[in-house]
Design a protein around this motif. Structure first.
Motif, PDB file in Angstrom:
ATOM      1  N   GLU A 194       0.841  -1.173   0.000  1.00 45.01           N
ATOM      2  CA  GLU A 194       0.000   0.000   0.000  1.00 45.01           C
ATOM      3  C   GLU A 194       0.890   1.241   0.000  1.00 45.01           C
ATOM      4  O   GLU A 194       2.071   1.192   0.320  1.00 45.01           O
ATOM      5  N   VAL A 195       0.269   2.388  -0.321  1.00 45.99           N
ATOM      6  CA  VAL A 195       1.019   3.635  -0.272  1.00 45.99           C
ATOM      7  C   VAL A 195       1.280   3.968   1.186  1.00 45.99           C
ATOM      8  O   VAL A 195       0.361   4.102   1.980  1.00 45.99           O
ATOM      9  N   TYR A 196       2.539   4.090   1.542  1.00 47.77           N
ATOM     10  CA  TYR A 196       2.919   4.352   2.922  1.00 47.77           C
ATOM     11  C   TYR A 196       3.068   5.852   3.116  1.00 47.77           C
ATOM     12  O   TYR A 196       3.847   6.501   2.437  1.00 47.77           O
ATOM     13  N   SER A 197       2.311   6.429   4.019  1.00 46.05           N
ATOM     14  CA  SER A 197       2.375   7.857   4.304  1.00 46.05           C
ATOM     15  C   SER A 197       2.828   8.052   5.743  1.00 46.05           C
ATOM     16  O   SER A 197       2.016   8.032   6.661  1.00 46.05           O
ATOM     17  N   PRO A 198       4.123   8.211   5.972  1.00 40.26           N
ATOM     18  CA  PRO A 198       4.622   8.374   7.335  1.00 40.26           C
ATOM     19  C   PRO A 198       4.036   9.605   7.986  1.00 40.26           C
ATOM     20  O   PRO A 198       3.790  10.613   7.322  1.00 40.26           O
ATOM     21  N   PHE A 240       8.999  -6.431  -9.736  1.00 43.25           N
ATOM     22  CA  PHE A 240      10.221  -6.755  -9.002  1.00 43.25           C
ATOM     23  C   PHE A 240       9.971  -6.647  -7.497  1.00 43.25           C
ATOM     24  O   PHE A 240       9.055  -5.946  -7.060  1.00 43.25           O
ATOM     25  N   PRO A 241      10.780  -7.316  -6.674  1.00 40.40           N
ATOM     26  CA  PRO A 241      10.621  -7.223  -5.219  1.00 40.40           C
ATOM     27  C   PRO A 241      10.654  -5.774  -4.751  1.00 40.40           C
ATOM     28  O   PRO A 241      11.338  -4.933  -5.330  1.00 40.40           O
ATOM     29  N   ILE A 242       9.927  -5.489  -3.667  1.00 44.48           N
ATOM     30  CA  ILE A 242       9.782  -4.115  -3.206  1.00 44.48           C
ATOM     31  C   ILE A 242      11.119  -3.504  -2.810  1.00 44.48           C
ATOM     32  O   ILE A 242      11.346  -2.301  -3.012  1.00 44.48           O
ATOM     33  N   ALA A 244      14.001  -4.071  -4.237  1.00 36.39           N
ATOM     34  CA  ALA A 244      14.656  -3.675  -5.487  1.00 36.39           C
ATOM     35  C   ALA A 244      14.060  -2.374  -6.005  1.00 36.39           C
ATOM     36  O   ALA A 244      14.779  -1.487  -6.498  1.00 36.39           O
ATOM     37  N   LEU A 245      12.727  -2.226  -5.906  1.00 36.22           N
ATOM     38  CA  LEU A 245      12.082  -0.987  -6.325  1.00 36.22           C
ATOM     39  C   LEU A 245      12.537   0.187  -5.464  1.00 36.22           C
ATOM     40  O   LEU A 245      12.728   1.305  -5.961  1.00 36.22           O
ATOM     41  N   LYS A 246      12.720  -0.065  -4.173  1.00 40.52           N
ATOM     42  CA  LYS A 246      13.216   1.007  -3.294  1.00 40.52           C
ATOM     43  C   LYS A 246      14.640   1.407  -3.669  1.00 40.52           C
ATOM     44  O   LYS A 246      14.981   2.597  -3.682  1.00 40.52           O
ATOM     45  N   ALA A 247      15.490   0.412  -3.956  1.00 39.49           N
ATOM     46  CA  ALA A 247      16.853   0.725  -4.370  1.00 39.49           C
ATOM     47  C   ALA A 247      16.835   1.551  -5.662  1.00 39.49           C
ATOM     48  O   ALA A 247      17.629   2.493  -5.831  1.00 39.49           O
ATOM     49  N   ILE A 310       4.940   0.942  -6.777  1.00 43.98           N
ATOM     50  CA  ILE A 310       5.932   1.945  -7.146  1.00 43.98           C
ATOM     51  C   ILE A 310       5.856   3.141  -6.209  1.00 43.98           C
ATOM     52  O   ILE A 310       6.881   3.657  -5.739  1.00 43.98           O
ATOM     53  N   THR A 311       4.631   3.585  -5.914  1.00 44.72           N
ATOM     54  CA  THR A 311       4.454   4.716  -5.006  1.00 44.72           C
ATOM     55  C   THR A 311       5.002   4.390  -3.619  1.00 44.72           C
ATOM     56  O   THR A 311       5.626   5.234  -2.965  1.00 44.72           O
ATOM     57  N   ALA A 312       4.776   3.146  -3.159  1.00 43.86           N
ATOM     58  CA  ALA A 312       5.297   2.731  -1.856  1.00 43.86           C
ATOM     59  C   ALA A 312       6.819   2.750  -1.846  1.00 43.86           C
ATOM     60  O   ALA A 312       7.440   3.108  -0.833  1.00 43.86           O
ATOM     61  N   ALA A 313       7.441   2.369  -2.968  1.00 40.93           N
ATOM     62  CA  ALA A 313       8.908   2.381  -3.045  1.00 40.93           C
ATOM     63  C   ALA A 313       9.447   3.801  -2.978  1.00 40.93           C
ATOM     64  O   ALA A 313      10.470   4.068  -2.332  1.00 40.93           O
ATOM     65  N   VAL A 314       8.764   4.739  -3.638  1.00 44.62           N
ATOM     66  CA  VAL A 314       9.200   6.139  -3.619  1.00 44.62           C
ATOM     67  C   VAL A 314       8.967   6.750  -2.237  1.00 44.62           C
ATOM     68  O   VAL A 314       9.864   7.370  -1.643  1.00 44.62           O
ATOM     69  N   ASP A 315       7.747   6.578  -1.708  1.00 41.93           N
ATOM     70  CA  ASP A 315       7.431   7.177  -0.407  1.00 41.93           C
ATOM     71  C   ASP A 315       8.198   6.508   0.732  1.00 41.93           C
ATOM     72  O   ASP A 315       8.516   7.143   1.735  1.00 41.93           O
ATOM     73  N   GLY A 316       8.467   5.209   0.583  1.00 39.79           N
ATOM     74  CA  GLY A 316       9.194   4.503   1.631  1.00 39.79           C
ATOM     75  C   GLY A 316      10.659   4.893   1.730  1.00 39.79           C
ATOM     76  O   GLY A 316      11.329   4.540   2.699  1.00 39.79           O
ATOM     77  N   THR A 317      11.164   5.609   0.710  1.00 42.88           N
ATOM     78  CA  THR A 317      12.558   6.087   0.735  1.00 42.88           C
ATOM     79  C   THR A 317      12.615   7.604   0.568  1.00 42.88           C
ATOM     80  O   THR A 317      13.628   8.141   0.121  1.00 42.88           O
ATOM     81  N   CYS A 318      11.524   8.285   0.905  1.00 44.02           N
ATOM     82  CA  CYS A 318      11.410   9.719   0.647  1.00 44.02           C
ATOM     83  C   CYS A 318      12.619  10.489   1.172  1.00 44.02           C
ATOM     84  O   CYS A 318      12.978  10.385   2.349  1.00 44.02           O
ATOM     85  N   GLY A 319      13.257  11.249   0.294  1.00 45.35           N
ATOM     86  CA  GLY A 319      14.374  12.088   0.684  1.00 45.35           C
ATOM     87  C   GLY A 319      15.703  11.382   0.825  1.00 45.35           C
ATOM     88  O   GLY A 319      16.723  12.042   1.037  1.00 45.35           O
TER      89      GLY A 319
END
Length: 492
Positions: A194-198, A240-242, A244-247, A310-319
């Motif tokens: 899911e989209v993770y919104s810290p 791809f595994p999450i 890998a998407l985060k990397a 994809i959104t979770a990978a971007v938001d999960g590594t925000c900044g």
């Protein structure tokens, strides 16, 4: 005379009797024959009718039985088809549901752990601030009592000097304080997210940082978050595994800020960018996909599912970015390498201490890992002579290539072609080869170039990141493996 008359009468009587008997016999015979003929005809017709009726009945019974059998067979076939279709649909839906539930469960657990960690650090930080303020207040009171003459106020007081800010400047951001990223929690590799919104506005950096991008020939201004989502959708398979998407998200964010810093430091923006900081040409910058317009084209009915990943990978590594000596790196990547990645010095020249050759697994899983290109030898000769007129090509094409120099990864650094040394990158670009790791074979009038790997081979291998993620490695471990000596920095 009497005897004569009597004799005649007896004779006549006898003849009449004979004639009568004959007539009676003939009539009786005719009648018997007619009856026999009639009986024969009746019996013949009866048997014919019986035979026809039997045949018709048998045919009718057979046809009805066949129709019934066919209908039953058709009914059974339809039932079986519907059953299998229902079973297949149920199985697919069940598998998808199980995967989604597993992903949701994993993501909820990750979100819970992340929130706990955030709250913990937040309370710890606030507690430390309170303690510092309390100590400062006590020290201030002590100084006020015992050292009041030392305090200087008024126009001669010297203002405090702020600590220098080493963060990268990005248009639209004026609070670039940095902090070291904490160790991330592990996450399931094969499920969706899911989209993770810290909480606490931790998504502010990507969402409030703007970049100008040349997309489909038009310069647009979008948030860094939207730009990264489009880049990952175009550059890496969403399945791809999450980790890998985060990397991939960290690498793409880092490379974008690396280029923007070059422009801020005075490097001229390329003319083909039309004033934009980045473009959608993968040969020059990074590919980009407008997921809102092409999501259904890429992923059909599962567009929402993959977009969430994809959104979770971007938001999960925000900044988060990778830095070397405190500066963002050229976090380049490619599809698949062999057993080793290429060093930047062997491909582009120059030295980048974090872009050296490292081990890499999983490249063979790429569908483009091996490929071949057939080029008529006369066409190849004409192409090289166009750029290197001093080259000399003998009749024996088997002698055209000599003294090649290969890197640790197997890519050709340079080779003598027609007596002139050319780079492997030149030949790859000239012929459209998948990589510089190739071999040449002569077949009749053609040259066959067989390649191994896909891409320039420098930096992070996407299929290598996939393999590491499947082994349980986290995104920061993947980044630090492929980019030697780097650290992760959190832009806020």
């Amino acid at each position: 005379e009497t005897c004569v008359r009597r004799g005649r009468r007896v004779h006549d009587d006898a003849r009449w009797y004979n004639v009568s008997c004959f007539s009676v016999a003939r009539k009786a015979g005719e009648k018997s024959d007619k009856k026999l003929m009639y009986d024969s005809r009746v019996r013949l017709l009866y048997h014919k009718r019986e035979a026809r009726w039997y045949n018709v009945s048998c045919f009718s019974v057979a046809r009805k039985a066949g129709e019934k059998s066919d209908k039953k067979l058709m009914y059974n076939s339809r039932l079986r088809l519907l059953y299998h279709m229902r079973e297949a649909r149920w199985y697919n839906v069940s598998c998808f549901s199980v995967a989604r539930e597993a992903g949701e469960k994993s993501d909820k657990k990750l979100m819970y752990n992340s929130r706990l960690r955030l709250l913990y650090h937040s309370f710890l930080g606030k507690g430390m601030v309170c303690v510092k303020k309390l100590l400062g207040l006590i020290m201030g009171m002590v100084l006020a009592v015992y050292a009041m003459p030392l305090v200087t106020v008024g126009p001669n007081a010297r203002p405090g000097i702020a600590a220098p800010d080493d963060s990268i400047y990005v248009s639209g951001i004026d609070d670039n304080t940095t902090t070291q990223a904490s160790e991330p929690s592990s996450e399931a590799d094969t499920t969706g997210a899911e989209v993770y919104s810290p909480p606490g506005g931790l998504l502010r950096y990507d969402a409030k940082t703007y970049v100008t991008a040349l997309i489909d020939g038009e310069s647009v201004t979008i948030t860094l978050r939207d730009y990264l989502i489009g880049v990952i959708a175009a550059e890496m398979p969403a399945g791809f595994p999450i980790e890998a998407l985060k990397a991939q998200a960290v690498a793409a964010r880092t490379y974008t800020l690396y280029k923007i810093k070059l422009y801020d430091d005075g490097m001229e923006i390329p003319a083909e960018h039309m004033g934009a900081q980045v473009c959608d040409d993968p040969a020059h910058c990074k590919a980009f996909c407008n997921v809102e317009e092409r999501g259904a084209e890429l992923w059909d009915e599962q567009a929402g599912f993959f977009l969430d990943r994809i959104t979770a990978a971007v938001d999960g590594t925000c900044g988060l970015i990778a830095v070397y000596d405190g500066q963002p790196i050229a976090a380049v990547f490619h599809a698949a390498s062999g057993d080793y990645t290429e060093a930047a010095a062997d491909v582009w020249g120059g030295t980048m201490p974090y872009l050296v050759s490292v081990t890499s697994e999983g490249g063979a899983d790429s569908p483009q890992y091996t490929a071949s290109v057939k080029v008529p030898k006369e066409d190849f000769k004409a192409l090289v002579l166009r750029d290197y007129p001093d080259a000399v090509f003998h009749d024996d094409a088997g002698q055209w290539f000599k003294a090649s120099t290969r890197s640790r990864a197997g890519g050709i650094i340079d080779v003598a072609v027609g007596g002139v040394r050319v780079s492997g990158v030149y030949l790859r670009t000239l012929l459209g080869l998948n990589s510089t790791n190739f071999k040449v074979k002569l077949e009749a009038e053609d040259l066959i170039f067989s390649t191994q790997g896909y891409g320039h081979g420098v930096g992070m291998s996407q299929y290598g990141a996939r393999a590491m993620a499947l082994e349980g490695k986290t995104f920061d471990e993947i980044i630090k493996h492929y980019f030697s000596g780097v650290e992760l920095m959190l832009k806020s």
